[in-house]
Design an enzyme around this catalytic site. Structure first.
Site, PDB file in Angstrom:
ATOM      1  N   SER A 192     -10.916   1.637 -22.408  1.00 43.18           N
ATOM      2  CA  SER A 192     -11.519   2.933 -22.187  1.00 43.18           C
ATOM      3  C   SER A 192     -12.599   2.946 -21.111  1.00 43.18           C
ATOM      4  O   SER A 192     -12.958   4.021 -20.641  1.00 43.18           O
ATOM      5  CB  SER A 192     -12.121   3.447 -23.494  1.00 43.18           C
ATOM      6  OG  SER A 192     -13.205   2.633 -23.913  1.00 43.18           O
ATOM      7  N   SER A 239     -11.619  -2.618 -24.553  1.00 47.34           N
ATOM      8  CA  SER A 239     -12.002  -1.557 -23.604  1.00 47.34           C
ATOM      9  C   SER A 239     -12.866  -2.005 -22.436  1.00 47.34           C
ATOM     10  O   SER A 239     -13.106  -1.216 -21.520  1.00 47.34           O
ATOM     11  CB  SER A 239     -12.723  -0.420 -24.335  1.00 47.34           C
ATOM     12  OG  SER A 239     -11.806   0.434 -24.958  1.00 47.34           O
ATOM     13  N   LYS A 248     -21.484   3.504 -18.483  1.00 50.68           N
ATOM     14  CA  LYS A 248     -20.433   4.266 -19.165  1.00 50.68           C
ATOM     15  C   LYS A 248     -21.053   5.484 -19.853  1.00 50.68           C
ATOM     16  O   LYS A 248     -22.132   5.394 -20.453  1.00 50.68           O
ATOM     17  CB  LYS A 248     -19.744   3.348 -20.182  1.00 50.68           C
ATOM     18  CG  LYS A 248     -18.480   3.919 -20.817  1.00 50.68           C
ATOM     19  CD  LYS A 248     -17.842   2.886 -21.751  1.00 50.68           C
ATOM     20  CE  LYS A 248     -16.550   3.376 -22.385  1.00 50.68           C
ATOM     21  NZ  LYS A 248     -15.902   2.347 -23.231  1.00 50.68           N
TER      22      LYS A 248
END
Lengths: 473, 94
Positions: A144, A168, A69
Site C-alpha cells: 500500500s 506494504s 505516507k
C-alpha cells in the site's frame, strides 16, 4: 545543478549539509520543484515553498526532505490515509515517528498517496487515484505504500516513510526497484499512525539504498510511552559496512515455493543466491511447514482487526458525515459513502469472522496458526542466519489487471505475510530486472536483528550493482 | 458460502449500508476469500496456544502523572457538527 543534487543519496546530502558544502534550502527547493511537477500521482500534498527555512538545523539528518505516507498524522497538514472518509482531515497532533525524524533534522516534503487505510497491493484502492510506476507508467507501483515507493524511485524524494502490515513496504519497494525495511514489530512507535491491523502494522523506511534505509530507521526506532506495545531496541543501531557474507547461512524456505512465481523473478532470485554464495554465504533449504497457511491466517486476522479499528469512522468526531435523520442511518450512510470497495470488503470480512458462532472457527484458529508460523521461524533461525525469498511473485503488473479479482490481488503478499505474522524484520532490495522491470530480494532475520540484516543487505547490494538512476532522470 | 441474508446481517453489525449491487458482489467475493481461508481447517490446532501479539510486552504500567490533553476547541475543530462544546449528532430515536 538539480540533477547533481537529486543524484546524491540522503546520507551524502546530510553529510554535505553538515559540512557546509550544500545549502539545505537549495536542496529542499530542488526536491520541492520536482515533486510539484509529479506526474505519477505519488503525492497527495506537497509542502509550501521555503518549507526548509522554518525547520531546525540541528540533528544528524540536517535538513534532508522526507516524504511521509498519508496515514501518518501530521499536525495541521492533511492526513487522509487515502480515504474519502478523511477528506480534508488535518489532525491536531503529529505521529511520534514523524516527531522523532523532525527532531533529527528531516523536513516534511509531502504526504504520499497510498491504498485506502493501507489495504491493497497496487495503490489502486486510493480515493485520490492510482499511482503510476516510474519504470513503466502503465503499471502499478505496488502497495500500500505505493506513493512513497514511486516518489523515492523517481527521485521525487530522497527517502520516505511507509507502513507494512502484510508487505506494504517491501512489495512496493520491490516493484519500484528501491530498498524497503519492515522492522521488528514494536521497534517503532505506532502512535499517530492511522491504524489498520494493530498487531501487525509497523512503520519503516523506503530508501534508495541500504545505508539510507539504515540511517532513517536509526532515528525511527525507540520505545514510546504513548504506544504501550513499543519496545526499546536492544542494540545500538549502526550504519551497515559489511563487504561480504563470510560464514553466513541463508535459508530458502522449501514450503514457501509458490507455484505462481514468474520465471523471470525466479531466475533473478536464483542469480541473487549464486551471488550470495560468491560473497561467502552458504545457501540451504529450510522447513517452514506452516508458512503456506500464512495468507489464510492473515486474511482472518488483518480484516478482523481492521473492522474493529475502522469503527471509529462514524461521522461524529472527524472526516466525512452524510446527514441523516437518525443516528444509525447517519453512521451507516456515512460509512457507505466514505469507504471504498476494498475497505468495505475487509470490514465485512472482519465483522463476519468475529461474529457470534464463527469466532472460534476463524479468529481463534488463525491466532493458533500464527503461533505455528512464529515457531517455524524460531526453529529456522536456529539453523540459518536469514531466510531469503523473492519479495513478490511477480514484477509490477498492469494497472487494472487484478482489480476485479481480490483473491488474486491478495496472493501478491504470499512471501511477505509470514514475516509480518511472526513479527520479524525483513528487507527488500532490488536484485535485478525481469523484462526491464525490477525484482526484489527479501531477507528476513530474527526479531531485533536489524543491524545484521542491514549489513547483509549492504554486502549484497554492492554485489548486485543494481542501478535505478535512469528512472530518476 | 455466504448468502444474501448473511451479508445483510453482517452489514448491520458493521454499521455499513450496502447498495443492492454491492450486496450481490459482496456475497460472491466474500465466499471466494472464505474458501481460501478454509485451508486452515487442514491443520490440527487442538493443542496449539493462540498468539495475539508477537512481542513479549510486560504489563505496561506507567506512573499515574497528570499531563495536558488537547484543548477542547482543538479536539472539536475537525468535527463535522459541533454544539455547546460537544459533538452534535442526530437523535438515536428520530
Amino acid at each position: 545543478m538539480t540533477a547533481e543534487l537529486i543524484a546524491l543519496s540522503a546520507k551524502a546530502a546530510a553529510d554535505a549539509i553538515s559540512a557546509g558544502e550544500l545549502d539545505r534550502a537549495e536542496y529542499f527547493a530542488a526536491y520541492r520543484a520536482r515533486s510539484a511537477a509529479d506526474e505519477l500521482n505519488a503525492y497527495v500534498w506537497i509542502s509550501e515553498e521555503g518549507g526548509a527555512r522554518a525547520a531546525p538545523v540541528s540533528g544528524e539528518l540536517g535538513g534532508v526532505p522526507l516524504a511521509v505516507k498519508d496515514l501518518f498524522c501530521t499536525e495541521g497538514v492533511p492526513s487522509q490515509a487515502g480515504s474519502k472518509i478523511l477528506e480534508g482531515y488535518r489532525p491536531p497532533y503529529t505521529a511520534t515517528v514523524v516527531e522523532q525524524l523532525t527532531a533529527a533534522g528531516t523536513v516534511l516534503l509531502g504526504k504520499t498517496n497510498q491504498d485506502e487505510f493501507a489495504m491493497g497491493s497496487s495503490n489502486e484502492n486510493s480515493a485520490y487515484g492510482p499511482v503510476l510506476n516510474p519504470w513503466d507508467r502503465t503499471r502499478v507501483p505496488g502497495g500500500s505504500s505505493g506513493g512513497s515507493a514511486a516518489a523515492v524511485a523517481a527521485g521525487l524524494a530522497p527517502w520516505a516513510l511507509g507502513t507494512d502490515t502484510g508487505g506494504s513496504i517491501r512489495q512496493p519497494a520491490a516493484l519500484c526497484g528501491i530498498v524497503g525495511l519492515k522492522p521488528t514489530y514494536g521497534s517503532v512507535s505506532r502512535y499517530g499512525m492511522i491504524a489498520f491491523a494493530s498487531s501487525l502494522d509497523q512503520a519503516g523506511p523506503l530508501a534508495r539504498d541500504v545505508t539510507d534505509a539504515a540511517l532513517l530507521y536509526r532515528h525511527m526506532a525507540g520505545r514510546d510511552p504513548r504506544d504501550a506495545t513499543s519496545v526499546a531496541h536492544p542494540e545500538e543501531l549502526v550504519l551497515p559496512s559489511a563487504q561480504d557474507l563470510a560464514g553466513l547461512r541463508l535459508g530458502v524456505p522449501e514450503d514457501l515455493t509458490g507455484e505462481g512465481v514468474e520465471p523471470g523473478v525466479m531466475a533473478a532470485f536464483e542469480a541473487a543466491l549464486a551471488q550470495a554464495e560468491a560473497l561467502g554465504a552458504t545457501v540451504e533449504r529450510v522447513a517452514l511447514p506452516h508458512a503456506d497457511y500464512g495468507l489464510s491466517a492473515y486474511y482472518v486476522l488483518a480484516p478482523a482487526e481492521c473492522s474493529s479499528n475502522l469503527s471509529r469512522f462514524d461521522g461524529v468526531r472527524y472526516g466525512l458525515r452524510t446527514p441523516a435523520d437518525d443516528l444509525t442511518a447517519m453512521y451507516t450512510q456515512t460509512r457507505h459513502d466514505g469507504f471504498g470497495p476494498e475497505v468495505k470488503r475487509r470490514v465485512m470480512l472482519g465483522t463476519y469472522v468475529l461474529s457470534s458462532g464463527f469466532y472460534d472457527a476463524y479468529y481463534a484458529s488463525a491466532q493458533k496458526v500464527r503461533t505455528l508460523i512464529a515457531e517455524d521461524f524460531a526453529r529456522a533461525f536456529e539453523r540459518v542466519d536469514f531466510l531469503v525469498t523473492p519479495t513478490s511473485p511477480g514484477v509490477a503488473f498492469e494497472l487494472g489487471a487484478l482489480t476485479g479479482d481480490p483473491l488474486a490481488m491478495y496472493l501478491n503478499d504470499y512471501f511477505t505475510v509470514p514475516m509480518s505474522l511472526a513479527g520479524v524484520p525483513a528487507i527488500s532490495l532490488p536484485c535485478g530486472l525481469s523484462d526491464g522491470l525490477p525484482v526484489g530480494l527479501q531477507l528476513a532475520g530474527p526479531a531485533f536483528s536489524e543491524n545484521r540484516l542491514l549489513d547483509a543487505a549492504h554486502a549484497l547490494e554492492a554485489a548486485f550493482g543494481f542501478d535505478g538512476a535512469a528512472v530518476r532522470a | 458460502m455466504i448468502d444474501r441474508e448473511q451479508v445483510l446481517h453482517v452489514a448491520r453489525l458493521a454499521r455499513l449500508e450496502l447498495t443492492e449491487e454491492e450486496t450481490e458482489r459482496m456475497s460472491e467475493e466474500l465466499s471466494k476469500v472464505l474458501g481460501h481461508i478454509e485451508k486452515i481447517g487442514e491443520l490440527d490446532l487442538a493443542q496449539v496456544e493462540p498468539t495475539s501479539h508477537v512481542v513479549a510486552v510486560d504489563v505496561a504500567l506507567r506512573p499515574d502523572e497528570p499531563h495536558r490533553s488537547l484543548p477542547r476547541d482543538v479536539a472539536l475543530a475537525p468535527a463535522p457538527d459541533v454544539a455547546d462544546g460537544g459533538f452534535r449528532v442526530p437523535s438515536p430515536q428520530a
